[in-house]
Scaffold this motif. Structure first.
Motif, PDB file in Angstrom:
ATOM      1  N   ILE A 107       0.857  10.580   2.517  1.00 43.16           N
ATOM      2  CA  ILE A 107       1.076  11.342   1.292  1.00 43.16           C
ATOM      3  C   ILE A 107       1.681  12.703   1.631  1.00 43.16           C
ATOM      4  O   ILE A 107       1.213  13.394   2.541  1.00 43.16           O
ATOM      5  CB  ILE A 107      -0.253  11.516   0.524  1.00 43.16           C
TER       6      ILE A 107
ATOM      7  N   LEU B 156      -8.578   7.912  -3.923  1.00 48.54           N
ATOM      8  CA  LEU B 156      -8.833   7.006  -2.804  1.00 48.54           C
ATOM      9  C   LEU B 156     -10.310   7.082  -2.461  1.00 48.54           C
ATOM     10  O   LEU B 156     -10.876   8.171  -2.396  1.00 48.54           O
ATOM     11  CB  LEU B 156      -8.011   7.394  -1.577  1.00 48.54           C
TER      12      LEU B 156
ATOM     13  N   VAL C 226      -4.004  14.280  -5.687  1.00 45.59           N
ATOM     14  CA  VAL C 226      -4.663  13.185  -4.971  1.00 45.59           C
ATOM     15  C   VAL C 226      -6.064  13.632  -4.579  1.00 45.59           C
ATOM     16  O   VAL C 226      -6.259  14.752  -4.088  1.00 45.59           O
ATOM     17  CB  VAL C 226      -3.873  12.789  -3.700  1.00 45.59           C
TER      18      VAL C 226
ATOM     19  N   LEU D 124       0.683   4.232  -2.871  1.00 48.52           N
ATOM     20  CA  LEU D 124       0.348   5.620  -2.559  1.00 48.52           C
ATOM     21  C   LEU D 124       1.340   6.601  -3.183  1.00 48.52           C
ATOM     22  O   LEU D 124       1.084   7.802  -3.213  1.00 48.52           O
ATOM     23  CB  LEU D 124       0.292   5.822  -1.039  1.00 48.52           C
ATOM     24  N   GLU D 125       2.451   6.092  -3.671  1.00 51.54           N
ATOM     25  CA  GLU D 125       3.448   6.957  -4.298  1.00 51.54           C
ATOM     26  C   GLU D 125       3.243   7.092  -5.803  1.00 51.54           C
ATOM     27  O   GLU D 125       3.865   7.943  -6.439  1.00 51.54           O
ATOM     28  CB  GLU D 125       4.846   6.404  -4.021  1.00 51.54           C
TER      29      GLU D 125
ATOM     30  N   LEU E 121       0.827  -1.212   0.000  1.00 52.29           N
ATOM     31  CA  LEU E 121       0.000   0.000   0.000  1.00 52.29           C
ATOM     32  C   LEU E 121       0.858   1.257   0.000  1.00 52.29           C
ATOM     33  O   LEU E 121       0.548   2.235  -0.690  1.00 52.29           O
ATOM     34  CB  LEU E 121      -0.931  -0.001   1.222  1.00 52.29           C
ATOM     35  N   ARG E 122       1.933   1.249   0.772  1.00 52.79           N
ATOM     36  CA  ARG E 122       2.812   2.417   0.808  1.00 52.79           C
ATOM     37  C   ARG E 122       3.380   2.713  -0.579  1.00 52.79           C
ATOM     38  O   ARG E 122       3.478   3.878  -0.988  1.00 52.79           O
ATOM     39  CB  ARG E 122       3.952   2.186   1.817  1.00 52.79           C
TER      40      ARG E 122
ATOM     41  N   ALA F 112      -3.927   6.435   5.205  1.00 50.00           N
ATOM     42  CA  ALA F 112      -3.264   6.519   3.900  1.00 50.00           C
ATOM     43  C   ALA F 112      -2.941   7.970   3.544  1.00 50.00           C
ATOM     44  O   ALA F 112      -1.847   8.277   3.045  1.00 50.00           O
ATOM     45  CB  ALA F 112      -4.145   5.892   2.837  1.00 50.00           C
TER      46      ALA F 112
END
Length: 566
Positions: free
Chosen positions: A339, A413, A387, A311-312, A307-308, A335
């Motif tokens: 960011i 998200l 985002v 998120l990038e 997941l990390r 999450a």
């Protein structure tokens, strides 16, 4: 205060492991909460552990429940300071002497309270330390005379006061503003905060007014208020939430900011007309706690790392699925905290905005004026975001706009109400999203549930039964079954006799590889998608739960309760 920190003392005494300390500090960096209170809230140490460590850190004597109870029998002593101040300060006077006031406190570092006590007594204060629960119990015994708070409030009411008629709005307003009713509602909220409840349920029945708290996902009964106060209690809550107390035929929703026991609580109020009166639910949100870090939610190392990394990425969609109350929003906030909002523009659409995140532009939807998820999302994409977080994809229009936003260079998200990660794919197809758009945009789908965690103070190991061993054998987990022991709930003061304290997530993380993309394009069902994901190495929520049972975090009953597998 001695040179050693509270954490050093807890580690040296064996009450705190280095791993648990690091986990608590990771949470503290996000919330800013005091470490000793955070350790208790997370269930890592008990209230008494904290008191013992504070006593050592400040080099003060520790007082037990017996001495607190004996002090409560001295009328002159307890009349020295108001009971409300003592409850707020978590203090109990022990002895009033000619040259000093001896007093027990849960937090001996509270200098404002100490100075106020010295001023009230007209002499210096000699401090002792006692567990918070013991102090509150002693104050309750001393000022209640053996009666519950509900009984005390009922005694204060005019014996002739009865439930007012539906048409008597002015009388209802007056009654809702009377001190006993105000105290009753304050007491309910205070008790909910003290027990770590997420919701307060007030439910009218023909001959009673039921009050229940949802603690760690399970409802618990409180002593009921007098049924004749039902409308006054509901009206008091409506007044706080700025609702119409004369409207009893339609549901209403509101919110109110509240400060109690030193915590900033946001109450979301919902009323619903039933055949016996209005049912009220108050959702409690501790704003001072802040959003939780991802590392504290219960994700496995591999899933958290995946997941990390996702998120990038600059674009695509990450979905979190599960039923109401499964912790989806908490995962989204965790999450968002990962960011870098300084280098990426982050926009959110929420209902409600639960936590305020630095440098993140957050929008509260207001459907009554046309400010819906879909309408706001259309405007957000023109704000040049990197985002976008959509609190919930409630309809096909919102889902369609979100998917196209992910397709045109944004990381999106959002949450979706489905029973599993695989079910999210078929749900989006049912909402009218074309399969080729899904395979082009969806990066990962997280399915989750919440289970209660065993109380670390009273859990006990027992040999695994034959039935339990068969569960692990059927799941084909790589664990030796010979001599297997599992932890069971006990029951102590720390967990209120429940055997559980706090909750942790069960997770499954589905990423669309080539095989899953083909199944999606072919509009395969959720079962086929899940089977293929497991073949690709996905750990299901049920399997994640079994690992947490083996780790002593929860029980098989809890895992079965939330995953529907028996």
């Amino acid at each position: 205060m001695s040179g050693r920190s509270l954490a050093d003392i807890l580690v040296a005494s064996g009450r705190l492991s280095a791993a648990d300390l690091e986990r608590a500090r990771a949470v503290q960096r996000s919330t800013g909460e005091r470490l000793e209170q955070l350790l208790v809230n997370l269930g890592i140490i008990s209230d008494r552990d904290r008191a013992e460590a504070l006593a050592r850190a400040h080099e003060l004597p520790l007082v037990g429940a017996e001495e607190l109870a004996a002090a409560g029998e001295d009328d002159a002593l307890v009349e020295l300071v108001s009971p409300n101040f003592l409850r707020q300060s978590l203090a109990m006077p022990l002895a009033l002497e000619s040259d000093r006031l001896r007093i027990a406190m849960a937090d001996p570092a509270d200098r404002e309270a100490v100075e106020a006590l010295e001023l009230a007594a007209g002499r210096p204060v000699e401090l002792c330390v006692a567990p918070q629960a013991d102090i509150l119990a002693a104050l309750e015994r001393r000022y209640s005379g053996g009666r519950t708070m509900m009984q005390q409030i009922a005694d204060e009411m005019d014996p002739g006061a009865a439930d007012t008629g539906d048409e008597d709005v002015d009388r209802l307003k007056d009654q809702a503003s009377e001190a006993p009713v105000v105290r009753l509602v304050n007491h309910l909220i205070e008790e909910a905060v003290r027990r770590r409840a997420s919701d307060i349920h007030i439910e009218p029945f023909p001959d009673s007014l039921a009050v229940r708290l949802r603690v760690d996902g399970v409802l618990q009964d409180l002593p009921p208020p007098p049924v004749r106060l039902a409308k006054a209690v509901v009206s008091r809550i409506k007044i706080l939430a700025h609702l119409n107390i004369a409207e009893r035929r339609l549901p209403q929703d509101g919110r109110v900011a509240y400060v109690i026991l030193g915590q900033q609580i946001d109450l979301r109020v919902s009323t619903l007309p039933t055949v016996h009166g209005e049912s009220v639910v108050l959702r409690l949100l501790d704003r001072s706690a802040g959003a939780r870090p991802l590392a504290s939610l219960g994700l496995g190392e591999e899933e958290e790392l995946r997941l990390r990394r996702l998120l990038e990425v600059p674009n695509g969609m990450i979905l979190v699925t599960g039923p109401t109350g499964s912790g989806k929003t908490t995962t989204l906030y965790a999450a968002l905290n990962l960011i870098d909002a300084a280098s990426r523009k982050v926009l959110t659409i929420e209902d409600p905005v639960e936590y305020h995140i630095p440098r993140v532009n957050q929008v509260q939807v207001k459907p009554q004026i046309g400010l819906t998820f879909a309408s706001v999302l259309r405007s957000l994409v023109r704000q040049d975001p990197d985002v976008i977080m959509v609190g919930e994809m409630r309809d096909a229009e919102t889902a369609d706009i979100a998917v196209h936003a992910a397709l045109t260079g944004h990381l999106v998200l959002s949450t979706l109400h489905t029973n599993s990660a695989a079910g999210a794919v078929t749900r989006l197809l049912d909402m009218g999203i074309e399969p080729f758009l899904l395979v082009s945009t969806v990066r990962a789908i997280v399915g989750q549930r919440l289970v209660r965690t065993l109380c670390r103070r009273c859990r006990r190991a027992q040999p695994a039964s034959a039935e339990s061993q068969e569960v692990f054998r059927a799941a084909r987990l790589e664990t030796p079954l010979q001599g297997l022991s599992l932890f069971r709930p006990g029951g102590c003061e720390h967990c209120g006799g429940a055997g559980y304290h706090g909750r942790i997530g069960l997770f499954e993380v589905l990423t669309l590889d080539a095989g899953l993309r083909e199944l999606t394009l072919a509009r395969a069902g959720a079962d086929a998608i899940e089977a293929a994901a497991r073949q690709s190495g996905m750990t299901t929520m049920y399997e994640d739960g079994l690992h947490k049972v083996l780790d002593g975090l929860t029980t098989l009953e809890e895992v079965r309760r939330v995953t529907d597998i028996w």
